[in-house]
Design an enzyme around this catalytic site. Structure first.
Site, PDB file in Angstrom:
ATOM      1  N   ALA A   1       1.349   5.949  -2.597  1.00 55.36           N
ATOM      2  CA  ALA A   1       2.061   7.215  -2.408  1.00 55.36           C
ATOM      3  C   ALA A   1       3.272   7.037  -1.498  1.00 55.36           C
ATOM      4  CB  ALA A   1       1.115   8.260  -1.830  1.00 55.36           C
ATOM      5  N   LEU A  29      -1.186   8.646   4.042  1.00 52.41           N
ATOM      6  CA  LEU A  29      -0.939   8.598   2.602  1.00 52.41           C
ATOM      7  C   LEU A  29      -1.508   7.297   2.056  1.00 52.41           C
ATOM      8  CD1 LEU A  29       2.774   9.834   2.482  1.00 52.41           C
ATOM      9  CD2 LEU A  29       0.847  10.983   1.370  1.00 52.41           C
ATOM     10  N   ASP A  30      -2.008   7.329   0.822  1.00 53.79           N
ATOM     11  CA  ASP A  30      -2.486   6.110   0.174  1.00 53.79           C
ATOM     12  C   ASP A  30      -1.323   5.144  -0.018  1.00 53.79           C
ATOM     13  OD1 ASP A  30      -5.149   6.921  -0.055  1.00 53.79           O
ATOM     14  OD2 ASP A  30      -4.748   8.001  -1.921  1.00 53.79           O
ATOM     15  N   PRO A  31      -1.598   3.836  -0.117  1.00 56.11           N
ATOM     16  CA  PRO A  31      -0.516   2.853  -0.260  1.00 56.11           C
ATOM     17  C   PRO A  31       0.447   3.136  -1.411  1.00 56.11           C
ATOM     18  CG  PRO A  31      -2.562   1.732   0.261  1.00 56.11           C
ATOM     19  CD  PRO A  31      -2.910   3.182   0.055  1.00 56.11           C
TER      20      PRO A  31
END
Length: 235
Positions: free
Chosen positions: A48, A44-46
């Site tokens: 998210a 997951l992106d930071p």
């Protein structure tokens, strides 16, 4: 195999906190249990949050390719009227619009995101083109030809109060929710970026089954009661 190590093998479901990278959780888990063979079923992106399926031990890291291909479900918030280069809240603002789409326009645009669609990956992504990740080109200010991918999506609008558009989407592997937000903004003629993202489900594993990712920073935290097998059953 040492029994203590054997008991530390399995699937651990973690709710990734906002602001942390997926790999920071993997490092924390490695330090906590001393097992170096740790994988995942999708990062997951930071910015998210939500379900991260962490795979501990050789027996379970082998499942990575299988679990990566399973469908995922997200709840998200798109911010209308502003466009960023990365299609999300961490990017540089590259456009603004004063247009305020009506609810009818929003619902009409959302109809496109039902079933099989063609999606273009963001320049700020880990998708590889000519042996390099797209974000490597983007960080140098370079744009490179990208190819559309076929993905399956089912999007439902849950709330709309301009500029925030709330939606839930279930999708196949390789779907970029950032791109969905960007495409919605383009279709509405106002631009948009992804403000918030939370993964609710990864395959059979749901957010209700996850532990708080910050617990992995506690040196005395015992993961044993939370380990699962490949079918989701407690070990």
């Amino acid at each position: 195999m040492d029994l203590a190590v054997e008991l530390k093998e399995g699937i651990l479901l973690v709710d990734k906190p906002q602001g942390r990278t997926s790999f920071s959780l993997i490092r924390a888990l490695t330090k906590l249990i001393g097992v170096k063979k740790i994988g995942h079923a999708g990062t997951l992106d930071p910015f998210a949050t939500g379900v991260m399926v962490m795979l501990i031990g050789r027996k379970f890291t082998r499942l990575s390719d299988i679990l990566l291909f399973e469908d995922k479900e997200y709840e998200a918030i798109a911010h209308l009227g502003t466009t960023t280069d990365s299609y999300d809240c961490d990017g540089k603002v590259v456009g603004r619009s004063k247009k305020i789409p009506s609810l009818e326009e929003v619902l009409s645009a959302a109809e496109y995101f039902q079933g099989e669609i063609q999606q273009l990956p963001p320049m700020f992504s880990a998708k590889k083109v000519q042996g390099k990740k797209l974000y490597e080109y983007a960080r140098k200010g370079l744009s490179i030809e990208r190819h559309h991918s076929t993905v399956q999506v089912h999007l439902q609008i849950t709330k709309y109060e301009y500029p925030l558009l709330h939606f839930v989407v279930s999708c196949s592997k390789g779907t970029y929710i950032r791109s969905i937000a960007h495409e919605l903004g383009t279709m509405l003629g106002c631009g948009a970026y992804l403000e918030q993202l939370r993964r609710l489900r990864s395959g059979r594993f749901s957010i209700d089954e996850c532990i708080d990712g910050n617990l992995l920073d506690h040196p005395d935290f015992d993961i044993s009661p939370y380990l699962r097998d490949a079918h989701g059953n407690s070990l």
